[in-house]
Design an enzyme around this catalytic site. Structure first.
Site, PDB file in Angstrom:
ATOM      1  N   ASP A 268       0.884  -1.162   0.000  1.00 26.08           N
ATOM      2  CA  ASP A 268       0.000   0.000   0.000  1.00 26.08           C
ATOM      3  C   ASP A 268       0.922   1.211   0.000  1.00 26.08           C
ATOM      4  OD1 ASP A 268      -2.044   1.789   0.041  1.00 26.08           O
ATOM      5  OD2 ASP A 268      -3.126   0.861   1.692  1.00 26.08           O
ATOM      6  N   TRP A 269       0.384   2.337  -0.406  1.00 29.04           N
ATOM      7  CA  TRP A 269       1.223   3.514  -0.664  1.00 29.04           C
ATOM      8  C   TRP A 269       1.927   3.977   0.621  1.00 29.04           C
ATOM      9  CZ3 TRP A 269      -0.253   1.247  -4.552  1.00 29.04           C
ATOM     10  CH2 TRP A 269      -0.148   1.740  -5.843  1.00 29.04           C
TER      11      TRP A 269
END
Ligand code: BGC
Length: 800
Positions: A268-269
């Site tokens: 995930d970012w």
């Protein structure tokens, strides 16, 4: 290849026809839709990796920017582009996180799709989204989200399908198949146990193995096994102390080894901390880029030998293979017809709407009889149609519910509008009085209410499940002057409805995408017969919800103490009466169930069992019913939910029509996850099969006896209790030996002459129970050393 050659020849000799083109398309699609391992991508990738420098390999392990991966041009490895979803393409105009999102079609969010219980519909939705990905040159769409709704207060619940793992998993699989059938990849997220938004980068989900598998991993497992997403997105949180991005139990042991995942894992970012641990565990791609920081760390680790280059090679090979598959995907340059996409959203959205109440059959509105209709509530002019955060799509057109209702109303009728509350969800006496005045004059009042945007957003959880006071006050005041009041709800997750008894009808329209307004008008006027059912429990009050008051956790340790009791499983076990139960939803017609049959009354758990039942449309119009099948296990050895959803089917029935629905049940429909053997097992005994139209309306019942074909037993140790030796028939003799040793320590068991036979037997039973629950090592002390360490070791050695 043979087909391509034939087609190529056709082109050369001028016989390339439209049919040939279609066949070519078909073959290309068929290739693309293959799971990654079926084609030779891995071999080719391995060759390319052999030609790479260390710098090149390392560079591929992180993004170029927020939305693109890095290329290696000299080896013809392209950069691929990803975009957020899942309710449409969030088409960033540039490469930074905050790039403006360019127009794209906005579809209903996952919680709405969840209420359709319709895998075919979800697949159609995904295919339509994929067509836009192809036109926008997006290779991977970042979705679907399949996290469980542990609490209705979860801030991203609108992005997730359900509180039930089977329903979530099946819908996610349909979504992935839909997108990938068009040659675009997906990213199943957020893996795993990612169920709260508060302090989402920092909290540690402490969850026992059984709960993790039965509830939180099952939707991922179903989706991976049935649909093989090209990529998986790991979550921000820790799971049992280990960050998801470094968690080898999750990424390697479970995802790759147990489930056979063929794709790559994306972070995930910003979910990455220790990149070396990530590579070791199985995290392929760090997103977004890291400006070279982690590249340098990885390079140094390979050079100093702390990270074997062979491990990096494995990761990069898998990464390059998926990049290649994505690159090969079919591109189109034309955007699908926007009006057609909009019409499709209207249809899809209509099938997600849940009719929660319809007293006196006030709906569908009899257009001919309505002279004046009062449409009330600011959402009727400025609807909510999607959630906030990374999934936010920018549609070019958005239906205004008020206008759509007007279009379907008779020309000579009046449709009035009053806002009732402000966009900030406040109200005033003036706004309320204006709404009441309109309502008083009308035959029917339709109030639009629900949750404002700020209530449901990525990054924040809700504090309770209440609607804004202004919405509640508006409903209560209008119902004082208008008995025929219908409430249309726009919200992405369950809410309390203290006003429910005061209104005639409640229409749950969710966040229905850009044409949600039209779909609502269709349902109100009966152009669509509602067929959605709740995929999450609606509770009477916040205090009744699972995990309350422990959600969201404030000290970073989210202890999943409620275990497997979430959603309807919690409701059932605590005997809580919900406002509207899981699986519930009305129709403008009625259905009757009959004729449940099973092809076997007893079977081994490896046997496929067919259950059939009949459902009839007993009303006057066509309608769709969602037939639900639940399984209950009556064996008391394990604590199990009262019942669990295992299968469902959506059936279209004409008036008077009856259909027989078949369900195939297999091992997993009866199994629980046994943490002692780290595997799924069934218990020997009776299983009740229940079928019907909601978790609390299951008129059909049958039963089946299941016996395990391959029972697994925990490894026996000095800490095993005597009764654990008895479980495995192969250890029966050892058990008897141990019990005799144990009983020999109780001199009272020898007859004294003063006691009756019955007293003696009673004592024997009590001692047997005591010893059964005693760890075997205690026999050494109990026998004052007559039973020795060596004897114990010998017995454990002989035990199976
Ligand atoms: C979200 C993801 C999203 C990513 C990229 C993250 O903050 O949790 O769901 O795909 O950003 O926008």
């Amino acid at each position: 290849m043979k087909y391509f050659k034939i087609l190529y020849m056709q082109v050369i000799i001028g016989k390339f026809t439209f049919l040939s083109f279609t066949v070519l398309l078909f073959i290309k699609h068929a290739l693309i839709a293959q799971s990654p391992d079926k084609v030779d991508y891995y071999k080719k990738a391995a060759q390319q990796v052999r030609q790479m420098t260390l710098e090149e390999k390392v560079s591929l392990c992180s993004g170029l920017d927020h939305w693109n991966t890095k290329p290696v041009e000299r080896l013809n490895i392209p950069s691929i582009r990803v975009a957020d979803g899942p309710n449409g393409v969030r088409r960033a105009s540039g490469s930074s996180y905050n790039s403006v999102a360019l127009p794209a079609t906005c579809f209903p969010t996952a919680s709405a799709l969840g209420a359709s219980w319709d895998t075919a519909l979800v697949r159609i939705t995904a295919e339509a989204i994929a067509e836009e990905c192809r036109a926008f040159n997006i290779q991977i769409l970042l979705g679907p989200g399949v996290n469980m709704k542990r609490s209705p207060m979860g801030g991203r619940n609108f992005e997730y399908f359900s509180e039930d793992p089977v329903l979530s998993g099946k819908l996610a699989a349909a979504y992935i198949k839909g997108i990938q059938s068009r040659g675009v990849g997906t990213s199943l997220k957020h893996f795993a146990v990612n169920n709260q938004e508060f302090e989402r980068y920092s909290y540690n989900a402490v969850v026992d193995e059984r709960t993790m598998h039965e509830l939180y991993l099952t939707p991922f497992e179903i989706a991976v096994k049935e649909a093989q997403p090209w990529t998986m997105m790991c979550a921000y949180n820790k799971i049992n102390g280990e960050l998801a991005s470094e968690n080898s139990i999750l990424l390697h042991d479970i995802l790759k080894k147990q489930w056979g995942f063929k794709g790559i894992v994306i972070s995930d970012w910003g979910a990455v901390d220790n990149r070396i641990k990530g590579i070791e565990a199985g995290l392929h791609l760090e997103m977004p880029g890291n400006d070279g920081v982690n590249d340098r760390i990885l390079m140094e680790a390979v050079r100093n030998g702390s990270l074997p280059e062979s491990r990096l090679d494995e990761i990069v090979t898998e990464l390059v293979a998926i990049t290649d598959i994505a690159k090969d995907a079919f591109r189109i340059n034309t955007l699908p017809d926007q009006q057609k996409q909009h019409d499709l959203v209207r249809k899809i959205s209509g099938e997600c709407i849940v009719l929660l109440k319809n007293k006196d059959n006030i709906l569908p509105l009899p257009a001919a009889k309505i002279r004046q209709l009062a449409v009330i509530g600011a959402f009727a002019m400025n609807p909510r149609f999607e959630g906030s955060g990374s999934s936010k799509v920018t549609p070019a057109i958005v239906d205004t519910p008020f206008k759509e209702i007007k279009k379907l109303s008779l020309k000579n009728s009046t449709v009035s509008y009053a806002a009732g509350y402000t966009p900030e969800a406040t109200t005033s006496d003036t706004l309320i009085e204006e709404a009441k005045a309109n309502a008083r004059k009308a035959n029917v009042a339709i109030i639009f209410a629900g949750l404002p945007d700020v209530y449901e957003a990525e990054g924040v959880d809700r504090k309770n499940i209440k609607m804004p006071e202004a919405h509640i006050r508006l409903i209560e005041e209008v119902t004082k002057v208008q008995p025929n009041t219908v409430v249309v709800l726009m919200n992405g997750a369950a809410i309390e409805m203290p006003w429910a008894n005061k209104v005639k009808a409640i229409v749950e329209a969710w966040l229905g995408g850009q044409a949600g307004g039209g779909a609502i008008a269709d349902v109100l006027y009966g152009k669509i017969n509602p067929s959605g059912k709740l995929s999450e429990t609606f509770w009477n009050r916040t205090e009744d919800t699972p995990v309350y008051p422990g959600f969201p956790v404030k000290d970073k340790t989210a202890l999943y103490g409620e275990g497997i009791f979430v959603g309807y499983r919690y409701c059932d076990s605590k005997k809580i009466t919900p406002l509207f139960p899981f699986g519930y939803g009305l129709s403008y017609t009625t259905f009757a169930y009959s004729g449940i049959k099973t092809n076997k009354t007893s079977a081994q758990d490896t046997t496929e069992i067919i259950i059939e039942c009949k459902v009839r449309n007993t009303g006057k119009i066509a309608g769709m019913e969602i037939v639900q099948l639940y399984v209950r296990n009556e064996n008391e050895e394990m604590i199990r939910p009262e019942k669990e959803l295992k299968h469902f089917a959506k059936v279209l029935l004409q008036p008077g029509e009856e259909k027989t629905v078949h369900f195939k049940l297999n091992f997993r429909d009866f199994a629980y996850y046994d943490p002692q053997v780290h595997a799924w097992q069934t218990s020997n005994g009776k299983y009740i099969i229940l079928a019907g139209g909601s978790s609390q309306n299951l008129p059909l019942k049958t039963q089946i006896n299941i016996s395990p074909a391959n029972m697994l037993y925990p490894k026996l140790t000095r800490y095993s209790m005597l009764k654990e030796f008895a479980k495995n028939p192969a250890n029966k003799a050892l058990y008897n030996e141990l019990m005799n040793v144990a009983l020999s320590t109780r001199t009272e068991l020898t007859a004294t002459g003063n006691e009756t036979e019955q007293e003696r037997k009673g004592r024997l039973v009590r001692f047997t129970i005591t010893f059964n629950n005693m760890p075997v090592y205690k026999l050494i002390a109990r026998t004052k050393g007559k039973f020795t360490e060596d004897m114990l070791a010998e017995i454990i050695k002989r035990a199976e």
